[in-house]
Design an enzyme around this catalytic site. Structure first.
Site, mmCIF file in Angstrom:
data_model
loop_
_atom_site.group_PDB
_atom_site.id
_atom_site.type_symbol
_atom_site.label_atom_id
_atom_site.label_comp_id
_atom_site.label_asym_id
_atom_site.label_seq_id
_atom_site.Cartn_x
_atom_site.Cartn_y
_atom_site.Cartn_z
ATOM 1 N N SER A 31 -31.091 -8.246 59.455
ATOM 2 C CA SER A 31 -30.366 -9.520 59.356
ATOM 3 C C SER A 31 -29.030 -9.441 60.085
ATOM 4 C CB SER A 31 -30.112 -9.867 57.887
ATOM 5 O OG SER A 31 -31.315 -10.112 57.226
ATOM 6 N N ASP A 324 -37.233 -9.514 50.166
ATOM 7 C CA ASP A 324 -38.068 -8.773 51.117
ATOM 8 C C ASP A 324 -38.638 -7.482 50.528
ATOM 9 O OD1 ASP A 324 -37.713 -10.668 53.060
ATOM 10 O OD2 ASP A 324 -36.074 -9.610 54.065
HETATM 11 C C1 S3P Z 1 -33.394 -13.382 56.222
HETATM 12 C C2 S3P Z 1 -33.591 -14.165 55.112
HETATM 13 C C3 S3P Z 1 -34.780 -14.072 54.251
HETATM 14 C C4 S3P Z 1 -35.586 -12.803 54.517
HETATM 15 C C5 S3P Z 1 -35.731 -12.500 55.986
HETATM 16 C C6 S3P Z 1 -34.367 -12.340 56.637
HETATM 17 C C7 S3P Z 1 -32.167 -13.549 57.012
HETATM 18 O O1 S3P Z 1 -35.605 -15.190 54.500
HETATM 19 O O2 S3P Z 1 -36.871 -12.909 53.928
HETATM 20 O O3 S3P Z 1 -36.454 -11.303 56.165
HETATM 21 O O4 S3P Z 1 -31.835 -12.677 57.827
HETATM 22 O O5 S3P Z 1 -31.495 -14.592 56.825
HETATM 23 P P1 S3P Z 1 -35.389 -16.575 53.713
HETATM 24 O O6 S3P Z 1 -34.032 -17.000 53.969
HETATM 25 O O7 S3P Z 1 -36.408 -17.514 54.281
HETATM 26 O O8 S3P Z 1 -35.667 -16.247 52.275
#
Ligand code: S3P
Length: 444
Positions: A31, A324
């Site tokens: 992220s 996750d």
């Molecule tokens: C992420 C947010 C999450 C996560 C993804 C990465 C991000 O998704 O599942 O792997 O970097 O903002 P969601 O915001 O759809 O829950």
């Protein structure tokens, strides 16, 4: 609109048993790596990134900005230099931007480009082309953007140029950092103030990093607001290890008797540590050592020793903070004494795969009583048999079952593992190095 993705098929062969030992550093946070490229690209000056995750998802983001005229050097050993072009300096891409398997790239970039006023088409692999995008295109349309999706709200996304945006007050219907970030990035370009309120806390890397780039924003409880039109100033970003990648090793070391593992320099942002809280509720022996700050994010070394686990009712408040990590947590639950109940996790059905169904299928193959529900799962721990697992191209399913072999009574053959490279290149080697009996095999 189709783009052909070819990846050499890969399987994991995980022999049963093993003990995890040593000290390791997992790869950089996915992220944070995405956001470092995005904000670096629209900043003024040169952003130096270290610890960048050289996985396919973040490389898709990097390539997209190159395709929009941003000079980017690297990555070389996790080092990247992004020569920012300023808030309005991106150029329209000549080709569709291919986001591969990465929902984060697609949803965040859509917000950013909607505001910038560039025409662009965003596509992805077969998994991403099945994922819901109206969660971002609807609020962005309310700001004044024009973005076409396929009829069912899936990609491709066709972003039209030249629509000036207005700030909005948006109350999100689901806890999603991607949606929050997408709207905030559009808000950088909007007239007036953009505010997003979340129903439960989600990862806040966008907010932290915007502040790190000197962009003013206000956070009031569940609400974050910013005004359009300020400049971002380049900065240095040290990306910590990804707690989502560390989670597989936390579970592995917990379930493999006699293990003791030190995971160095892992991000422990409180919006990401649900996995530690849940595993501790189950009885895991996890200690945070040397807690410190790096680049606006808290980090620590995490020591995990094996411990007997027991089933729990997972508090719903922890779900978005561990969103996750459920594939790994389900493996812990399968190895725990008693029943674990997860509710309030419907979002798992729209990840890289339907993680409720795919994990339940795999656990049942191993002889574990795993009952999928609409928004979660009920798992009664018990002995794990060997068997053939289908990861459906989902990186986290593949890595979770690789760890399950540590507590299994037979070999696990895990199909469709090439996408592990999207988030954790080098996983198999690192797992082997710590004591997982894991081999890779070319072929589906
Ligand atoms: C992420 C947010 C999450 C996560 C993804 C990465 C991000 O998704 O599942 O792997 O970097 O903002 P969601 O915001 O759809 O829950």
């Amino acid at each position: 609109m189709t783009v052909t993705h070819y990846q050499a098929p890969l399987s994991f062969v995980a022999e049963p048993g093993g003990v995890l030992q040593g000290r390791i550093r997992v790869t950089g946070d996915k992220s944070i790596s995405h956001r470092a490229i995005m904000l670096g690209a629209i900043a003024q000056g040169c952003t130096e990134i270290s610890g960048f995750l050289e996985g396919e998802d973040c490389l898709a983001t990097l390539q997209a900005f190159r395709a929009m005229g941003v000079p980017i050097e690297g990555p070389v050993d996790g080092r990247v230099r992004v020569h920012g072009v300023g808030l309005r300096g991106l150029q329209a891409p000549a080709q569709p931007l291919d986001m591969g398997n990465s929902g984060t790239s697609m949803r965040l970039l859509t917000g950013l480009l909607a505001g910038h006023g560039l025409a662009a088409v965003l596509v992805g692999d077969s998994s991403l082309m099945r994922r819901p995008m109206r969660r971002v295109t609807d609020p962005l349309a309310r700001m004044g953007a024009q973005i076409a999706t396929a009829d069912n709200g899936n990609p491709p996304l066709n972003i039209h140029a030249g629509h000036a945006l207005q700030g909005i007050e948006y109350v999100m219907p689901m806890a999603s950092a991607q949606v929050k970030s997408s709207i905030l990035l559009a808000g950088l370009y909007a007239q007036g103030t953009t505010c997003v309120t979340e129903p439960a806390p989600t990862r806040d890397h966008t907010e932290r990093m915007l502040q790190g780039f000197g962009y003013p924003l206000r956070r009031e409880g569940p609400k974050v607001c910013l005004e359009g039109g300020h400049a971002l100033q380049a900065t240095a970003i040290d990306v910590p290890g990804d707690i989502s990648s560390a989670a597989f090793f936390m579970v592995g070391a917990s379930i493999a008797k006699g293990s003791e593992l030190l995971l160095e320099h892992v991000g422990i942002n409180p919006t990401r540590t649900g996995v530690i809280d849940i595993l501790r509720l189950m009885g895991a022996d996890i200690e945070l050592l040397n807690v410190r700050e790096a680049g606006g994010e808290p980090v620590a070394d995490i020591r995990v020793r094996s411990a007997p686990l027991h089933g729990v009712d997972i508090p719903e408040a922890l779900v978005p903070l561990a969103i996750d990590e459920f594939p790994a947590i389900f493996i812990a639950a399968a190895c725990a004494h008693g029943k674990t109940v997860l509710t309030g996790a419907r979002e798992l059905r729209v990840k890289e795969s339907d993680r409720i169904q795919v994990m339940a299928d795999g656990l049942q193959t191993c002889g574990v009583a795993a009952q999928p529900t609409e928004d979660g799962m009920v798992i009664t721990g018990g002995p794990l048999q060997g068997g053939e697992i289908h990861s459906h191209g989902d990186h986290r399913i593949a890595m979770a079952f690789a760890m399950a072999a540590l507590a299994a009574q037979g070999r696990l053959l895990i199909h469709d593992c090439a996408n592990v490279n999207t988030s954790f290149p080098g996983f198999a080697e690192l797992a082997r190095h710590t004591g997982v009996r894991l081999l890779t095999r070319e072929g589906a």
